[in-house]
Motif scaffolding. Structure first.
Motif, mmCIF file in Angstrom:
data_model
loop_
_atom_site.group_PDB
_atom_site.id
_atom_site.type_symbol
_atom_site.label_atom_id
_atom_site.label_comp_id
_atom_site.label_asym_id
_atom_site.label_seq_id
_atom_site.Cartn_x
_atom_site.Cartn_y
_atom_site.Cartn_z
ATOM 1 N N ASP A 153 0.908 -1.132 -0.055
ATOM 2 C CA ASP A 153 0.121 0.008 -0.158
ATOM 3 C C ASP A 153 1.008 1.312 -0.022
ATOM 4 N N HIS A 154 1.981 1.357 0.944
ATOM 5 C CA HIS A 154 2.704 2.565 0.985
ATOM 6 C C HIS A 154 3.490 2.783 -0.311
ATOM 7 N N LYS A 196 1.480 4.033 -3.001
ATOM 8 C CA LYS A 196 1.107 5.328 -2.601
ATOM 9 C C LYS A 196 2.325 6.541 -3.147
ATOM 10 N N ASP A 197 3.627 5.925 -2.616
ATOM 11 C CA ASP A 197 4.638 6.776 -2.762
ATOM 12 C C ASP A 197 5.329 6.662 -4.294
ATOM 13 N N HIS A 222 -6.280 13.834 -1.669
ATOM 14 C CA HIS A 222 -5.002 14.339 -0.926
ATOM 15 C C HIS A 222 -4.813 15.808 -0.727
#
Length: 635
Positions: free
Chosen positions: A250-251, A254-255, A349
């Motif tokens: 997930d991270h 996202k990144d 975001h």
């Protein structure tokens, strides 16, 4: 001989000297050092046994940032498809996580692979045209994550060359000079590596059926691997930011979607656990970025307010400069500010700390707040973005280290940006913030359209507690009700606020017993009152100096209280002042409502109503004139 003189013999170093190493120190390294100390053996410039273990502690901000080193290499060597896998097996707390990074780039010939596995071995050393420079990233990042790394590369089908770096094995090597072995060739991938490509990943966002597998089965795998490519395999990772494959994936999604947004936009396909990563553009400028697919948005692009290039010295006091592009964006406040909070926070975001993005050779190296550019904390920051793009010639100016983990803008570089074109940067930021505030005021006005003010709500709620009840218009019959509605609609037409529809104005007037009306009236008192159709109306004269010097500034600050709450920045500069101003405005309005009600209840039903009304009108005018004179004297 003086007391401070030391005899020659006492100055000699002790002959019996041995290193005092820790219990986990590599034995092979200790052997090499002891041999050099006792026997005077040749000492290599680098002690491989200790160096490789020390590099494990080089430190990366996160597992994602370490894996970016491998993705960097993939993109630099022409990959159009990159896949990152997190495979978890076993149950917590004894689970095992393996990581694999695959790319379809150029691959490496055996001798090139051998050079690439050496620390400092690079085909592009100090070449600033690409992403990498030093020949350290792949090895350092891999060993920062796992104790061993396998690299497999090929330049023709089914001819896989592989090499391994193993921290424990190298640490036990007792040779003074550690040499890399030749790559091993095989026509099959190891089973634990091959299975990563053909099986669904546990913890992936998509269900097993929806995952985009690299290959359907082992028979299809070799065909999909093609003529060229490289695999970096990290088994049994022991240094991870998170303990589950799902959270790691997930991270990474996202990144990496943000870090590699430019490359994804140009066609590079990046997969994390079989999920295709979409570009995320924190400036909201790329039309291919995932924010354009968020449900409910009509405006899909930010506004590019200004863009320019500034020459920045490559080092302090250097006359050699390199071009740096600065772009400043404003998000579509007027349309986005009205969106649900969850959409702004989780979908778009907007409230993430993405004020300044540093992009080096098309790859983002840092993002966040940037006080060195004098962008202080402010609630408008959520709606403004700055992108600073530079090439690797400016690495020293922007403090970009070998591992590309962040930018540490140097003072001389910040000065060059801030001083350029008569302080263009600061002026543009100020203009954007002003525009954001104005847009928020419009949005706030639209939100308040048809709504009673806080003071009107307070006064209406408290009216039933008053000792004297003001008369209400009769509504016993249908005709009386119809007549009242017609009268209230007529009243609402005269009290309609900017941005209100006729129906919104009617509903507002109908709902409240107390109403404020702002009117510009030269020579009129600061406030006047009228009791009509059961409504107590206070008319505030916007031409009076008290309104201009006191009421209006407080009202403007009070509106910012709503804007600050919308920004989700509870620590925004001025938020306390804005809230205090809201309370002050509430107090001013309630003061006038209480005066108006007291005067009205004294008049209504009184035999001398006309005389009292005239007396109060005279009092309001005299008081307003005295107040105006005092303000004129104060000016």
């Amino acid at each position: 001989m003086s007391e401070s003189t030391v005899p020659q013999a006492e100055m000699q170093p002790p002959t019996d000297f041995s290193p005092e190493w820790g219990g986990s120190a590599p034995r092979g390294g200790k052997t090499v050092v002891t041999r050099a100390l006792k026997d005077g053996a040749r000492v290599p410039l680098f002690l491989g046994q200790t160096l490789i273990k020390s590099l494990r502690d080089l430190g990366y901000n996160s597992t994602t940032s370490a894996l970016c080193e491998h993705v960097d290499n993939s993109i630099q060597w022409g990959a159009t498809e990159v896949r990152v896998y997190f495979r978890q097996s076993g149950k917590q707390p004894n689970q095992k996580i393996d990581i694999l990074v695959y790319d379809n780039g150029k691959g490496m010939a055996p001798h090139v692979l051998k050079v690439a596995m050496a620390f400092g071995g690079s085909m592009v050393y100090d070449n600033r045209a690409g992403i990498g420079r030093y020949g350290m990233g792949m090895k350092a990042a891999a060993l920062n994550t796992a104790k061993s790394v396998d690299v497999i590369s090929w330049q023709e089908p089914n001819a896989f060359y592989s090499m391994t770096l193993d921290v424990e094995k190298i640490g036990q090597d007792r040779n003074n000079m550690i040499e890399l072995p030749d790559p091993q060739m095989t026509d099959e991938l190891p089973s634990d590596v091959a299975s990563m490509f053909t099986k669904p990943m546990d913890g992936a966002k998509k269900s097993a059926e929806a995952q985009d597998l690299f290959a359907e089965d082992s028979d299809n795998l070799h065909e999909r691997l093609g003529k060229t490519g490289t695999i970096v395999y990290l088994p049994a990772c022991d240094r991870l930011t998170y303990s589950t494959a799902k959270t790691l994936a997930d991270h990474a999604i996202k990144d990496m979607g943000r870090i590699y947004r430019r490359f994804i936009d140009k066609g590079v396909k990046l997969y994390i656990n079989n999920s295709l990563v979409e570009a995320f553009d924190p400036t909201y400028w790329l039309e291919s970025a995932r924010h354009t697919k968020v449900e409910g948005i009509t405006e899909k692009k930010s506004s590019l307010v200004d863009s320019w290039t500034v020459e920045v010295p490559i080092a302090e006091d250097s006359r050699t400069t390199t071009p740096v592009r600065v772009r400043i964006f404003m998000l579509p406040v007027q349309t986005w500010a009205a969106l649900p909070r969850q959409t702004l926070r989780n979908g778009l975001h907007v409230y993430d700390t993405h004020t300044v993005s540093y992009v080096r050779n098309s790859r983002e190296v840092d993002i966040g707040a940037e006080p060195r550019l004098k962008i202080n904390k402010h609630h408008t920051n959520s709606w403004m973005r700055v992108e600073i793009e530079f090439n690797a010639d400016a690495d020293e100016a922007f403090g970009v280290a070998a591992n590309k983990q962040g930018a540490r803008l140097q003072q001389f570089a910040a000065k060059a940006i801030l001083d350029h074109d008569n302080k263009r940067f600061a002026k543009t930021v100020a203009d954007v913030r002003k525009a954001i505030r104005e847009q928020h005021l419009k949005v706030t006005a639209e939100k308040l359209a048809g709504q009673t003010s806080e003071a009107e709500q307070h006064a209406t709620a408290a009216d039933s507690l008053q000792s004297v009840v003001l008369p209400a218009p009769p509504t016993d019959t249908a005709d009386q009700q119809a007549a009242l509605e017609a009268n209230l609609r007529g009243l609402a037409a005269g009290l309609r606020r900017e941005g209100e529809t006729e129906e919104q104005a009617f509903e507002r007037v109908k709902a409240s017993k107390f109403l404020t009306d702002l009117k510009h009236q030269e020579y009129a008192p600061f406030y006047d009152t009228e009791f009509k159709y059961g409504k107590l109306i206070v008319r505030v004269n916007t031409a009076h100096p008290f309104y201009r010097e006191v009421w209006q500034p407080i009202a403007d600050l009070a509106k910012k209280s709503i804007q600050v709450s919308d920004s989700e920045d509870g620590e925004a500069v001025g938020s306390d002042v804005a809230d205090a101003s809201r309370k002050a405005l509430l107090g001013l309005e309630l003061t006038l409502f209480s005066l108006a009600r007291a005067q009205t209840q004294m008049m209504v039903g009184n035999a001398q109503e006309q005389q009292l009304n005239q007396m109060f009108r005279t009092l309001r005018k005299s008081w307003s004139d005295v107040l105006e004179t005092q303000f004129i004297k104060a000016e």
